[in-house]
Design an enzyme around this catalytic site. Sequence first.
Site, PDB file in Angstrom:
ATOM      1  N   ARG A  63      30.428 -35.859  24.660  1.00  0.00           N
ATOM      2  CA  ARG A  63      29.633 -36.672  23.730  1.00  0.00           C
ATOM      3  C   ARG A  63      28.145 -36.301  23.812  1.00  0.00           C
ATOM      4  O   ARG A  63      27.268 -37.159  23.793  1.00  0.00           O
ATOM      5  CB  ARG A  63      29.790 -38.173  24.004  1.00  0.00           C
ATOM      6  CG  ARG A  63      31.174 -38.724  23.765  1.00  0.00           C
ATOM      7  CD  ARG A  63      31.533 -38.709  22.284  1.00  0.00           C
ATOM      8  NE  ARG A  63      32.758 -39.433  22.016  1.00  0.00           N
ATOM      9  CZ  ARG A  63      33.983 -38.933  22.165  1.00  0.00           C
ATOM     10  NH1 ARG A  63      34.149 -37.697  22.570  1.00  0.00           N
ATOM     11  NH2 ARG A  63      35.044 -39.676  21.884  1.00  0.00           N
ATOM     12  N   SER A 114      33.869 -46.110  19.693  1.00  0.00           N
ATOM     13  CA  SER A 114      33.551 -46.424  21.091  1.00  0.00           C
ATOM     14  C   SER A 114      32.077 -46.778  21.194  1.00  0.00           C
ATOM     15  O   SER A 114      31.223 -45.995  20.767  1.00  0.00           O
ATOM     16  CB  SER A 114      33.820 -45.223  21.991  1.00  0.00           C
ATOM     17  OG  SER A 114      35.174 -44.887  21.981  1.00  0.00           O
ATOM     18  N   GLU A 161      26.885 -45.442  23.335  1.00  0.00           N
ATOM     19  CA  GLU A 161      27.112 -44.229  22.539  1.00  0.00           C
ATOM     20  C   GLU A 161      26.271 -44.203  21.255  1.00  0.00           C
ATOM     21  O   GLU A 161      25.657 -43.192  20.941  1.00  0.00           O
ATOM     22  CB  GLU A 161      28.608 -44.117  22.207  1.00  0.00           C
ATOM     23  CG  GLU A 161      29.134 -42.703  22.366  1.00  0.00           C
ATOM     24  CD  GLU A 161      30.520 -42.527  21.781  1.00  0.00           C
ATOM     25  OE1 GLU A 161      31.448 -42.370  22.565  1.00  0.00           O
ATOM     26  OE2 GLU A 161      30.675 -42.538  20.549  1.00  0.00           O
TER      27      GLU A 161
HETATM   28  N1  EPU Z   1      42.013 -48.901  28.238  1.00  0.00           N
HETATM   29  C1  EPU Z   1      42.170 -50.184  28.687  1.00  0.00           C
HETATM   30  N2  EPU Z   1      41.688 -51.202  27.898  1.00  0.00           N
HETATM   31  C2  EPU Z   1      41.080 -50.983  26.737  1.00  0.00           C
HETATM   32  C3  EPU Z   1      40.900 -49.668  26.286  1.00  0.00           C
HETATM   33  C4  EPU Z   1      41.380 -48.630  27.056  1.00  0.00           C
HETATM   34  O1  EPU Z   1      42.728 -50.430  29.743  1.00  0.00           O
HETATM   35  O2  EPU Z   1      40.697 -51.967  26.103  1.00  0.00           O
HETATM   36  C5  EPU Z   1      42.575 -47.801  29.018  1.00  0.00           C
HETATM   37  C6  EPU Z   1      43.806 -47.220  28.334  1.00  0.00           C
HETATM   38  O3  EPU Z   1      44.953 -47.891  28.671  1.00  0.00           O
HETATM   39  C7  EPU Z   1      43.829 -45.819  28.849  1.00  0.00           C
HETATM   40  C8  EPU Z   1      42.364 -45.506  29.055  1.00  0.00           C
HETATM   41  O4  EPU Z   1      41.678 -46.735  29.073  1.00  0.00           O
HETATM   42  O5  EPU Z   1      44.485 -45.751  30.082  1.00  0.00           O
HETATM   43  C9  EPU Z   1      41.786 -44.596  27.967  1.00  0.00           C
HETATM   44  O6  EPU Z   1      41.987 -45.206  26.697  1.00  0.00           O
HETATM   45  P1  EPU Z   1      42.133 -44.351  25.345  1.00  0.00           P
HETATM   46  O7  EPU Z   1      43.033 -43.198  25.567  1.00  0.00           O
HETATM   47  O8  EPU Z   1      42.403 -45.292  24.246  1.00  0.00           O
HETATM   48  O9  EPU Z   1      40.743 -43.693  25.159  1.00  0.00           O
HETATM   49  P2  EPU Z   1      39.271 -44.215  25.417  1.00  0.00           P
HETATM   50  O10 EPU Z   1      38.777 -43.604  26.682  1.00  0.00           O
HETATM   51  O11 EPU Z   1      39.215 -45.675  25.281  1.00  0.00           O
HETATM   52  C10 EPU Z   1      38.309 -42.112  24.153  1.00  0.00           C
HETATM   53  C11 EPU Z   1      37.214 -41.843  23.170  1.00  0.00           C
HETATM   54  C12 EPU Z   1      37.647 -42.232  21.758  1.00  0.00           C
HETATM   55  C13 EPU Z   1      38.875 -41.420  21.409  1.00  0.00           C
HETATM   56  C14 EPU Z   1      39.967 -41.709  22.442  1.00  0.00           C
HETATM   57  C15 EPU Z   1      41.198 -40.867  22.242  1.00  0.00           C
HETATM   58  C16 EPU Z   1      35.125 -42.070  24.374  1.00  0.00           C
HETATM   59  C17 EPU Z   1      33.928 -42.911  24.641  1.00  0.00           C
HETATM   60  N3  EPU Z   1      36.021 -42.582  23.548  1.00  0.00           N
HETATM   61  O12 EPU Z   1      38.510 -43.524  24.178  1.00  0.00           O
HETATM   62  O13 EPU Z   1      36.609 -41.884  20.880  1.00  0.00           O
HETATM   63  O14 EPU Z   1      39.354 -41.725  20.110  1.00  0.00           O
HETATM   64  O15 EPU Z   1      39.464 -41.405  23.784  1.00  0.00           O
HETATM   65  O16 EPU Z   1      40.904 -39.551  22.564  1.00  0.00           O
HETATM   66  O17 EPU Z   1      35.230 -40.956  24.914  1.00  0.00           O
HETATM   67  C18 EPU Z   1      34.666 -42.710  19.749  1.00  0.00           C
HETATM   68  O18 EPU Z   1      33.995 -41.928  20.437  1.00  0.00           O
HETATM   69  O19 EPU Z   1      34.135 -43.432  18.874  1.00  0.00           O
HETATM   70  C19 EPU Z   1      36.094 -42.806  19.978  1.00  0.00           C
HETATM   71  C20 EPU Z   1      36.848 -43.719  19.357  1.00  0.00           C
END
Ligand code: EPU
Length: 339
Positions: free
Chosen positions: A166, A239, A335
């Site tokens: 990012r 995010s 972000e």
């Molecule tokens: N998780 C939780 N609770 C929540 C959200 C997530 O426990 O409310 C846990 C999930 O269970 C999982 C882990 O956190 O084990 C990661 O969650 P997820 O795969 O949904 O991805 P994220 O880290 O929450 C990132 C990006 C997203 C992108 C997704 C999928 C960042 C800041 N965010 O989210 O990007 O779509 O991975 O690749 O890196 C964005 O930047 O706007 C965005 C949506």
Amino acid sequence: MSLQVRSNVSLKHYNTFGIDVDAKLFAEAHSDEDVRQALAYAAQLPIPLLVIGGGSNLLLTGDVQALVLRMASRGIHVLSDDGARVIVEAEAGEPWHPFVQWSLEHGLSGLENLSLIPGTVGAAPMQNIGAYGVEIKDVFSGLTALDRQTGELREFDLEACAFGYRDSLFKREPGRWLILRVRFALDRVAHLHLDYGPVRQRLTEQGIEQPSPRDVSQAICSIRREKLPDPAELGNAGSFFKNPVIAATLAAEIKLKYPGLVAYPQADGQIKLAAGWLIEQAGWKGHRDGDAGVHRLQALVLVNYGNATGGQLQALAQRIQADIVERFGVHLEMEPNLY
Ligand code: EPU
């Protein structure tokens, strides 16, 4: 001058949070010439120039005392095609997801994991957008940007962009580079990335064993639609925090207290934590302060239930940050850009 400049324009429809503030001056750039006219015009004003794309990574905390320039240039061109690798150039104002769909319709692979990300082509390199194991840097060929300090055009290759998680040179030098068009190296033979989170499982559930890039795109769209609110229905900027990257020693300490900690080891020995997991553990998921809230299905996303101000969303974000520092000793970086 072909550029149309208007005064006191509501930005409600130009930021995905749907924050209703006014821009002192507002214009749209459809061409390089418009961009040059806007820069020349802004140079004579006592207020700055703020360049926006889809407004999907922006938190507006009050009326914007600036000339807001929305990049609205359109066009997608194939620059070269050797039968295997195709270099495609898109203008900055192209909306991102329709561009991804265009590439899939033309039998090109590489962008499928980045389906349904809001925003524009020109904004995508700013924060090296990424999802489901792919970042823009993985499909990047080059870009053309205008140096606002000198007015000169400059070509950037992959290395010059200094992409990180990012992050990019453009983000680290705010206000200097205005991205005009971006080039992507796409493949006629797909090299799919299915190993992130639920992607492969979703395809298997659908009975798809040999997925095409379009199948992957559709699976990712369905996963995103389940967890991420559509900005057209509920204002948000995706995010709201970056996933924090911390020292392995601190991660080990946290894990002693919270054995379920979601942690991804990085190549450099540091550990990336899932900020959404931390925020959920701290009890913020679904929390609401008036119209400013934490999404009930994805704790990493702050939402505007209607008439939240940018200040209210910022205050909520700061409370979450303070709580996460207190509980876990981890700082969450915002972000979106604040303005
Ligand atoms: N998780 C939780 N609770 C929540 C959200 C997530 O426990 O409310 C846990 C999930 O269970 C999982 C882990 O956190 O084990 C990661 O969650 P997820 O795969 O949904 O991805 P994220 O880290 O929450 C990132 C990006 C997203 C992108 C997704 C999928 C960042 C800041 N965010 O989210 O990007 O779509 O991975 O690749 O890196 C964005 O930047 O706007 C965005 C949506």
